[in-house]
Scaffold this active site. Structure first.
Site, short mmCIF file in Angstrom:
data_model
loop_
_atom_site.label_atom_id
_atom_site.label_comp_id
_atom_site.label_asym_id
_atom_site.label_seq_id
_atom_site.Cartn_x
_atom_site.Cartn_y
_atom_site.Cartn_z
N HIS A 175 -28.09 12.18 26.65
CA HIS A 175 -26.72 12.61 26.39
C HIS A 175 -25.81 11.58 27.08
CE1 HIS A 175 -23.13 15.16 26.92
NE2 HIS A 175 -23.63 15.97 26.01
N ASP A 216 -32.17 15.60 33.83
CA ASP A 216 -31.10 16.35 33.18
C ASP A 216 -31.74 17.59 32.56
OD1 ASP A 216 -29.27 17.45 31.47
OD2 ASP A 216 -28.86 15.61 30.35
N GLN A 248 -30.80 21.15 28.79
CA GLN A 248 -31.45 21.78 27.63
C GLN A 248 -32.81 22.38 27.97
OE1 GLN A 248 -29.82 22.25 24.95
NE2 GLN A 248 -28.17 20.74 25.06
N LYS A 287 -24.88 27.07 29.14
CA LYS A 287 -25.93 26.99 28.13
C LYS A 287 -27.03 28.01 28.42
CE LYS A 287 -25.34 21.99 27.45
NZ LYS A 287 -24.49 21.85 26.27
N CYS A 326 -22.96 13.83 21.20
CA CYS A 326 -22.83 13.09 22.46
C CYS A 326 -24.07 12.25 22.73
CB CYS A 326 -22.55 14.02 23.64
SG CYS A 326 -21.00 14.89 23.49
#
Lengths: 136, 412
Positions: B127, B203, B206, B229, B369
């Site tokens: 991202h 990261d 997700q 999220k 993104c």
């Protein structure tokens, strides 16, 4: 918003755009993007005696932005820069012949914004003359 | 064979999410955009409401009862989140989102420690939030190594191994790609990094919402994610960092609440985690995220992962039958998180998402993104259907039906 915006005419301009390409010796070249959806439009305009001699566009994007860009290049052939400067949002929507939601309006108006900024830069004009909020 | 997870009662779960029970353009809402932001269960909304209605006060400051209650709830959320990912509570820093967490590491760790000739390694599937900060180091002479993907959409681990040297100081990698869906072997990557003395930033934006996470098992040095999220509100996210690393880092935001003692010309900073939380934090957001974690744990992360894996398997099976449709990323659901991005003929994602919207289906279109990845794949845009545990196979069927309609409208 329904799906009636994808008319035969728009799909035809999307798949077989008129005036797609670049003009090497164009006096006006300007490019911008719509970062939200990634539409890219570049306009090249060749001027002679204050009038548009030729106009082409290139870019990538949705059917609405690409069809609007193609229609715009057709409509300005032979026009004076003053006339081009005064093309309105309504004029573009008239060419497309459809109604759009606020989100999609940005797609439709990106080519007009690119064209106007290019013309204003060329004329040494004030970008404040971009008189509708969608174009800013 | 004994299964390790329970099948979810989705019908019952959906009653906890009032927003799902509505029509859009006259059709029942099919929300397939949870990778952008998840919907919120009533209990999260209530907890936030209740904070403002009954004990709103600033934290860490006053001794009055409301302030004590607010501080206790805020810190209790930190404990819950720490427990949720296997961390210690002082290792959880509240920030506004994943992006801010990465920026904190950029300002407080990278700018302070990296010098010309050092290398930061990241990947083509990141991202923008995990690429743009590291690009800024190039002006200091720090080199950027970018690992490519293989044709199946998984990370090129051989290339990663090949670029490793003692010059590499950081590997910044996504746990789960928000476009390809690829789940990266971050535990293995952390082992590799540590062999060369480099740190690893994962990261988790997700991954945390969708699968069990144990940061100590992954042995990553930083782990970053957003609350919104994972059923929480917007405006709250977390940076996890190993305590010994966080202790050595200087704060990059200065002000109230991050100090021990302030004199006219000098200040002693607070201990972890407050050192990195200058100013009044998002108290309601943190409390809401705590409630979201409770809810997720109650459902069970293993159950959520299993449900989504089956949904993705089914989605890939059904989508593969749609003519002119190309799936982006691995087609093996074992290598994937709960999302599927695709292209359909020459229909631009933006047009496709509008056609789907007319059918009540919410998907994301564009470059998500991740412009470098789309460039790499030669795509101007893609359309992404992303799932959560409140989604059903019937909703996948509706998506497929609407895609067929799009083919008709665009005369494919």
């Amino acid at each position: 918003m329904d799906n009636e915006i994808y008319t035969d005419i728009i799909l035809d301009y999307y798949r077989h755009p008129k005036n797609f390409g670049k003009i090497e010796d164009a006096q006006i070249k300007f490019k911008d993007t719509n970062p939200m959806c990634g539409d890219i439009v570049e306009m090249c305009v060749k001027i002679n005696g204050g009038c548009v001699m030729d106009a082409k566009f290139c870019g990538k994007g949705c059917a609405i932005s690409q069809a609007a860009a193609s229609m715009l290049t057709e409509s300005i052939q032979g026009k004076s820069l003053d006339e081009v400067k005064n093309i309105s949002k309504e004029d573009v929507l008239g060419m497309l012949g459809i109604e759009l939601s606020a989100m999609r309006l940005k797609c439709a108006l990106l080519p007009l914004k690119v064209l106007k900024v290019g013309v204003l830069n060329f004329l040494g004009g004030n970008l404040e003359e971009l008189n509708t909020p969608e174009l800013k | 064979m004994k299964t390790e997870f329970e099948v979810l009662n989705v019908e019952k779960i959906r009653r906890d999410f009032p927003i799902l029970n509505q029509t859009v353009n006259g059709k029942p809402l099919v929300y397939l955009d949870s990778s952008a932001t998840s919907q919120k269960p009533l209990c999260v909304i209530d907890v936030i409401n209740n904070y403002y209605k009954t004990y709103n006060a600033n934290v860490h400051r006053a001794a009055h009862r409301l302030a004590t209650e607010a501080t206790e709830a805020y810190e209790e959320s930190r404990r819950k989140i720490a427990n949720f990912i296997g961390a210690e509570q002082q290792e959880i820093i509240f920030v506004k989102n994943t992006t801010e967490a990465i920026n904190l590491v950029f300002y407080s760790w990278a700018l302070e420690n990296l010098k010309a000739g050092d290398v930061v390694v990241t990947t083509i599937m990141e991202h923008h939030s995990n690429i743009v900060p590291w690009q800024q180091l190039q002006s200091k002479g720090v080199k950027l190594g970018i690992i490519d993907i293989l044709t199946d959409g998984t990370l090129d681990l051989e290339q990663l191994k090949a670029v490793m040297s003692d010059k590499v100081k950081l590997i910044a990698v996504t746990h789960c790609s928000n476009v390809l869906g690829t789940i990266n072997p971050v535990k293995e990557i952390a082992q590799l990094a540590h062999k060369y003395g480099a740190l690893v930033l994962v990261d988790g934006a997700q991954s945390v919402p969708h699968m069990p996470i144990d940061v100590k098992d992954l042995d990553c040095d930083f782990f970053v994610f957003s609350g919104h999220k994972m059923l929480g509100p917007t405006g709250i996210g977390c940076l996890y960092g190993k305590e010994e690393i966080l202790k050595k880092m200087k704060p990059f935001m200065f002000g109230g609440d991050m100090i021990k003692e302030v004199h006219l010309r000098e200040t002693t900073f607070a201990d972890l985690p407050n050192k990195f939380e200058a100013g009044t934090p998002d108290i309601a957001g943190a409390i809401g995220l705590g409630a979201a974690v409770d809810y997720l744990q109650n459902i069970g992360m293993k159950n959520i992962y299993a449900h989504e894996k089956e949904l993705v398997r089914y989605a890939i099976e059904r989508l593969s039958q749609v003519k002119d449709l190309k799936i982006v990323g691995p087609t093996d659901s074992n290598k994937r998180g709960g999302l599927v991005a695709f292209t359909l003929g020459d229909i631009h994602g933006h047009d496709l998402s509008q056609i789907l919207d007319a059918e009540g289906i919410a998907v994301r279109a564009g470059h998500h993104c991740a412009m470098p990845l789309h460039e790499r794949l030669g795509l101007a845009s893609s359309t992404r259907a992303s799932f959560y545990f409140y989604n059903t196979k019937e909703e996948v069927d509706k998506l497929v039906e609407a895609l067929e309609k799009a083919r008709t409208i665009f005369k494919l």
